[in-house]
Design a protein around this motif. Structure first.
Motif, PDB file in Angstrom:
ATOM      1  N   ALA A   1     -20.828   4.099   5.022  1.00  0.00           N
ATOM      2  CA  ALA A   1     -20.907   5.471   5.536  1.00  0.00           C
ATOM      3  C   ALA A   1     -21.708   6.362   4.585  1.00  0.00           C
ATOM      4  O   ALA A   1     -22.535   7.164   5.023  1.00  0.00           O
ATOM      5  CB  ALA A   1     -19.506   6.039   5.745  1.00  0.00           C
ATOM      6  N   LEU A   2     -21.476   6.207   3.289  1.00  0.00           N
ATOM      7  CA  LEU A   2     -22.207   7.041   2.330  1.00  0.00           C
ATOM      8  C   LEU A   2     -23.667   6.620   2.219  1.00  0.00           C
ATOM      9  O   LEU A   2     -24.542   7.459   1.987  1.00  0.00           O
ATOM     10  CB  LEU A   2     -21.506   7.000   0.977  1.00  0.00           C
ATOM     11  N   THR A   3     -23.948   5.333   2.432  1.00  0.00           N
ATOM     12  CA  THR A   3     -25.341   4.874   2.458  1.00  0.00           C
ATOM     13  C   THR A   3     -26.071   5.466   3.655  1.00  0.00           C
ATOM     14  O   THR A   3     -27.227   5.903   3.539  1.00  0.00           O
ATOM     15  CB  THR A   3     -25.397   3.336   2.506  1.00  0.00           C
TER      16      THR A   3
ATOM     17  N   LEU B   1     -12.390   6.135   2.638  1.00  0.00           N
ATOM     18  CA  LEU B   1     -11.911   6.069   1.264  1.00  0.00           C
ATOM     19  C   LEU B   1     -10.394   6.230   1.215  1.00  0.00           C
ATOM     20  O   LEU B   1      -9.706   5.518   0.470  1.00  0.00           O
ATOM     21  CB  LEU B   1     -12.590   7.154   0.423  1.00  0.00           C
ATOM     22  N   MET B   2      -9.876   7.145   2.029  1.00  0.00           N
ATOM     23  CA  MET B   2      -8.435   7.396   2.033  1.00  0.00           C
ATOM     24  C   MET B   2      -7.659   6.309   2.770  1.00  0.00           C
ATOM     25  O   MET B   2      -6.552   5.956   2.364  1.00  0.00           O
ATOM     26  CB  MET B   2      -8.142   8.761   2.673  1.00  0.00           C
ATOM     27  N   VAL B   3      -8.215   5.765   3.845  1.00  0.00           N
ATOM     28  CA  VAL B   3      -7.492   4.822   4.693  1.00  0.00           C
ATOM     29  C   VAL B   3      -7.587   3.385   4.181  1.00  0.00           C
ATOM     30  O   VAL B   3      -6.590   2.665   4.140  1.00  0.00           O
ATOM     31  CB  VAL B   3      -8.008   4.909   6.150  1.00  0.00           C
ATOM     32  N   ASP B   4      -8.763   2.958   3.781  1.00  0.00           N
ATOM     33  CA  ASP B   4      -8.980   1.546   3.439  1.00  0.00           C
ATOM     34  C   ASP B   4      -8.443   1.154   2.066  1.00  0.00           C
ATOM     35  O   ASP B   4      -8.182  -0.016   1.826  1.00  0.00           O
ATOM     36  CB  ASP B   4     -10.467   1.205   3.507  1.00  0.00           C
ATOM     37  N   LYS B   5      -8.330   2.099   1.169  1.00  0.00           N
ATOM     38  CA  LYS B   5      -7.829   1.824  -0.190  1.00  0.00           C
ATOM     39  C   LYS B   5      -8.632   0.732  -0.900  1.00  0.00           C
ATOM     40  O   LYS B   5      -8.095  -0.080  -1.633  1.00  0.00           O
ATOM     41  CB  LYS B   5      -6.356   1.422  -0.157  1.00  0.00           C
ATOM     42  N   GLY B   6      -9.933   0.682  -0.657  1.00  0.00           N
ATOM     43  CA  GLY B   6     -10.804  -0.262  -1.359  1.00  0.00           C
ATOM     44  C   GLY B   6     -10.813  -1.665  -0.794  1.00  0.00           C
ATOM     45  O   GLY B   6     -11.373  -2.573  -1.402  1.00  0.00           O
ATOM     46  N   GLU B   7     -10.214  -1.876   0.365  1.00  0.00           N
ATOM     47  CA  GLU B   7     -10.143  -3.214   0.946  1.00  0.00           C
ATOM     48  C   GLU B   7     -11.411  -3.604   1.693  1.00  0.00           C
ATOM     49  O   GLU B   7     -11.707  -4.791   1.823  1.00  0.00           O
ATOM     50  CB  GLU B   7      -8.936  -3.304   1.877  1.00  0.00           C
ATOM     51  N   THR B   8     -12.140  -2.626   2.217  1.00  0.00           N
ATOM     52  CA  THR B   8     -13.388  -2.920   2.947  1.00  0.00           C
ATOM     53  C   THR B   8     -14.522  -2.137   2.312  1.00  0.00           C
ATOM     54  O   THR B   8     -14.323  -1.328   1.405  1.00  0.00           O
ATOM     55  CB  THR B   8     -13.258  -2.530   4.437  1.00  0.00           C
TER      56      THR B   8
END
Length: 70
Positions: free
Chosen positions: A37-39, A24-31
């Motif tokens: 991971a949460l699934t 969440l912190m690294v990808d910034k919504g791009e992937t």
């Protein structure tokens, strides 16, 4: 042995929670790695609950009775 299995699954759940936060912190919504991971965390949590219930029903473990009337 049964305690180690439960603790290992619990640690995997925590690992996936941390991975979700990292993505969440690294990808910034791009992937969609955060969602994956949460699934996996939800699936592991559900599997752990089912494992504990089945183990209790089979007699492999027993609940210790916190909250039961004396």
């Amino acid at each position: 042995m049964k305690t180690l299995v439960i603790v290992a699954i619990f640690l995997l759940i925590l690992w996936q929670l941390g991975a979700g936060l990292y993505y969440l912190m690294v990808d910034k919504g791009e992937t969609n790695r955060t969602a994956k991971a949460l699934t996996r965390r939800i699936a592991l949590s559900f599997g752990l609950i089912i494992l504990v219930v089945v183990a209790n029903q089979m007699g492999w473990i027993s609940f210790h009775g916190v909250g039961r009337a004396p």
